[in-house]
Design an enzyme around this catalytic site. Structure first.
Site, PDB file in Angstrom:
ATOM      1  N   LEU A 107      27.777  -2.023  -4.167  1.00  0.00           N
ATOM      2  CA  LEU A 107      27.906  -2.696  -4.990  1.00  0.00           C
ATOM      3  C   LEU A 107      28.754  -3.579  -3.899  1.00  0.00           C
ATOM      4  O   LEU A 107      29.984  -3.558  -3.774  1.00  0.00           O
ATOM      5  CB  LEU A 107      28.671  -1.954  -6.322  1.00  0.00           C
ATOM      6  N   ASP A 108      28.980  -4.843  -5.604  1.00  0.00           N
ATOM      7  CA  ASP A 108      30.198  -6.130  -4.567  1.00  0.00           C
ATOM      8  C   ASP A 108      31.247  -5.258  -4.845  1.00  0.00           C
ATOM      9  O   ASP A 108      31.408  -4.583  -6.257  1.00  0.00           O
ATOM     10  CB  ASP A 108      29.687  -7.469  -5.631  1.00  0.00           C
TER      11      ASP A 108
END
Length: 303
Positions: free
Chosen positions: A37-38
């Protein structure tokens, strides 16, 4: 501890940060995550512990569900709000909902995407984000993705002063889909700059955000009880998407010795099957047309 621990990753942390903190909390090294996940994105991050690290590729094969916001009238280098603004177009009138929905329908089903420059895709042995940070450009490979659902959930809201329009959405997508790029693609459908202005992953690897635990809660539980208890999902849940075959004593004995299995082990022939013995997941077998057999693909235990 062997199993899957769905974590709620807060915005502002990297996925690597989560793994590092868990290693300290749980006092174990064999930990991995499925589906990065960013940093600006929050939501479900499946974490594999111990033997379950061997299931990460299977967790990543499953689809994911996101909620978020898309904003028209602005574009950035990263396709989200973390990047530099590279284009603006003040909207003088808002797009009607039916026009936005028509664009979303065009992007539902099998689509082709070009990954963002700020992504981990490798080209000629280098990550795209390395090229981007060096100010270099490179031809990006096209990728196939499937958008199962792409729906507007609220809005759209028009900001006359800023000349932007924002709405909320829900998207159910296949592995390999770039949601940031989906936002940009929708803008292209409407011929306007667009950006992913907020994003939350609400399911991944078969785990829902309601099952996801905060790191602080895990630390507290470990300090008080010394165990994760029912927060730790069995390894078997990571391979629920495949047919399960319960082995007899004789079959298990042959499999322990590395012997392939005939098509009759599971018919009709399917790409992968999960083998269990006395209720425990032992391995994933894959069909090998060249051998005309099911052969070991990933082994979790031979005990």
């Amino acid at each position: 501890m062997d199993g899957i621990l769905p974590i709620y990753k807060e915005a502002g942390m990297t996925s690597h940060d989560v793994v590092s903190k868990l290693r300290r909390i749980l006092n174990m090294k064999k930990i991995g995550h499925a589906g990065t996940l960013d940093p600006s994105v929050d939501g479900v991050l499946p974490i594999a512990l111990g033997k379950a690290t061997k299931t990460i590729e299977f967790l990543q094969e499953t689809g994911k569900t996101y909620t978020g916001e898309i904003t028209f009238g602005i574009a950035t280098t990263t396709e989200d709000m973390d990047g530099e603004v590279i284009e603006t177009e003040q909207l003088t009138t808002p797009f009607p909902s039916d026009k936005i929905l028509a664009g979303m329908r065009e992007l539902t089903g099998h689509i082709t995407q070009v990954p963002p420059m700020y992504s981990a895709v490798k080209v000629n042995g280098r990550r795209l984000y390395d090229y981007a940070r060096a100010g270099e450009t490179v031809e990006r490979p096209k990728r196939e993705a499937t958008i199962y659902e792409f729906e507007m959930t609220s809005g759209p809201v028009f900001d006359e002063k800023k000349g932007t329009q924002t709405f909320s959405f829900l998207a159910k997508v296949s592995k390999g889909t770039y949601i940031r790029t989906l936002a940009v693609d929708l803008g292209q459908q409407l011929q306007v700059p667009s950006v992913m202005s907020q994003l939350t992953r609400v399911s991944a690897g078969g785990y829902d955000i309601k099952q996801a635990r905060h790191l602080d809660d895990i630390a507290q539980r470990m300090a008080e009880e010394g165990t994760l208890g029912d927060w730790l999902m069995p390894l078997s849940t990571a391979v629920d998407q495949y047919p399960h075959v319960a082995l007899t004593d004789a079959q298990w004995d042959r499999i322990k010795h590395g012997i392939g299995q005939p098509a009759s082990l599971f018919e009709p022939i399917t790409e992968k099957i999960v083998l269990t013995y006395q209720g425990d997941v032992k391995s994933v077998f894959a069909w090998r047309p060249d051998k005309n057999q099911y052969r070991a693909y990933r082994t979790f235990s031979i005990e």
